[in-house]
Design an enzyme around this catalytic site. Sequence first.
Site, PDB file in Angstrom:
ATOM      1  N   VAL A  23      -2.459  -6.173 -10.991  1.00  0.00           N
ATOM      2  CA  VAL A  23      -1.253  -6.970 -10.736  1.00  0.00           C
ATOM      3  C   VAL A  23      -0.910  -7.672 -12.047  1.00  0.00           C
ATOM      4  O   VAL A  23      -1.736  -8.410 -12.589  1.00  0.00           O
ATOM      5  CB  VAL A  23      -1.437  -8.026  -9.625  1.00  0.00           C
ATOM      6  CG1 VAL A  23      -0.110  -8.747  -9.373  1.00  0.00           C
ATOM      7  CG2 VAL A  23      -1.943  -7.399  -8.333  1.00  0.00           C
ATOM      8  N   GLU A  24       0.287  -7.392 -12.564  1.00  0.00           N
ATOM      9  CA  GLU A  24       0.733  -8.085 -13.772  1.00  0.00           C
ATOM     10  C   GLU A  24       1.276  -9.449 -13.372  1.00  0.00           C
ATOM     11  O   GLU A  24       2.205  -9.517 -12.567  1.00  0.00           O
ATOM     12  CB  GLU A  24       1.880  -7.313 -14.426  1.00  0.00           C
ATOM     13  CG  GLU A  24       1.470  -6.370 -15.511  1.00  0.00           C
ATOM     14  CD  GLU A  24       2.677  -5.625 -16.084  1.00  0.00           C
ATOM     15  OE1 GLU A  24       2.913  -5.750 -17.284  1.00  0.00           O
ATOM     16  OE2 GLU A  24       3.373  -4.926 -15.334  1.00  0.00           O
ATOM     17  N   VAL A  25       0.722 -10.483 -13.943  1.00  0.00           N
ATOM     18  CA  VAL A  25       1.185 -11.838 -13.634  1.00  0.00           C
ATOM     19  C   VAL A  25       1.995 -12.319 -14.839  1.00  0.00           C
ATOM     20  O   VAL A  25       1.469 -12.444 -15.949  1.00  0.00           O
ATOM     21  CB  VAL A  25      -0.014 -12.769 -13.353  1.00  0.00           C
ATOM     22  CG1 VAL A  25       0.464 -14.189 -13.089  1.00  0.00           C
ATOM     23  CG2 VAL A  25      -0.812 -12.249 -12.153  1.00  0.00           C
TER      24      VAL A  25
END
Length: 296
Positions: free
Chosen positions: A130-132
């Site tokens: 998950v790219e935050v």
Amino acid sequence: MAVVAIIGAGVIGVSWARLFGAAGWEVRISDPRPDLKAVADRDLGGLPVVLGDDLAAAVDGADFVQEAGPERIEVKKHMFAVLSAHTRDDVVLASSSSSLLPSAIAEGSPAADRIVIGHPFNPPELMPLVEVVPGPGTSPRTVERAVEVYRSLGKLPVRLKKEIPGFVGNRLQKVFDDQCTYLVQQGVIDVADLDHLVRASLGLRWATIGPFQSGTLGGGPGGMRHLVTHVGSQMTFEIGEPDPARMEEVLDAVESAYGTGEDAYERLVDLRDGRTRAVLEPLGWPQPPAAGPSGR
Ligand SMILES: NC(=O)c1ccc[n+]([C@@H]2O[C@H](COP(=O)([O-])OP(=O)(O)OC[C@H]3O[C@@H](n4cnc5c(N)ncnc54)[C@H](O)[C@@H]3O)[C@@H](O)[C@H]2O)c1
């Protein structure tokens, strides 16, 4: 029990719902689509979700919000205005957006400090990343909380230092996909052979080590420094760009290779998910939730 509100029950929202549900969250899912109940019965069977198309009601009392609605800035801005107004001021409002800047989604919002991108790769329940992505107004606390939640779901949250259109994953994907299209348009290779080539080389390599690790190994004991000055020094050719006016012929070729419609989609999802599940554990990723009722 912690409550997550998932906004949008499309490809991504349904997968997020299964993931949060399997991790013990109470899931509420909101979408105006008329077949929401049928989608839930088919794809979320057994999961005690609260359905509904009333966004404000769905997020009332939620502890975390994962938005997965249409990828259109005016729609996202409207949704986040409702989300901001109907959530506690400690609730993270995460958007699954593939490329829209968090600063654009949060523009003018009194809850800009709570808005962050939590961009999964499809399907979120299987893909570890998950790219935050924080915007300039996102608070460090929001980023930390989002990272903590995604980690608790068994994901690998990777936090970007600042926003950039397409983030990192989709910028890389765009460069790569453009070149794939260009090579097919130039008649160098056909669609199926390109897919075979990638699966048998770069795909397998990048599932095990990243590009910089690979560069380190490609140079032997001299490392990436040797690779860059030796083999890399000859890679001076122009790479070209795909012709948007000739996209139709590429789409025709893809459709003739893989088919279209519900049956083809189900067959390809099964193939992808079966293979992905088979490699996750040996590669050291946590076990994903069990396959859903439709096999997904
Ligand atoms: N598909 C992918 O590969 C992928 C990967 C990562 C991230 N994303 C991102 O996830 C988000 C969702 O993408 P998707 O592929 O699931 O799209 P989708 O079109 O499959 O689903 C979007 C859903 O949002 C619903 N919707 C429309 N208006 C709404 C509203 N006001 N409130 C709640 N729901 C509403 C639609 O009815 C639809 O079911 C997008 O922001 C996209 O960029 C997509």
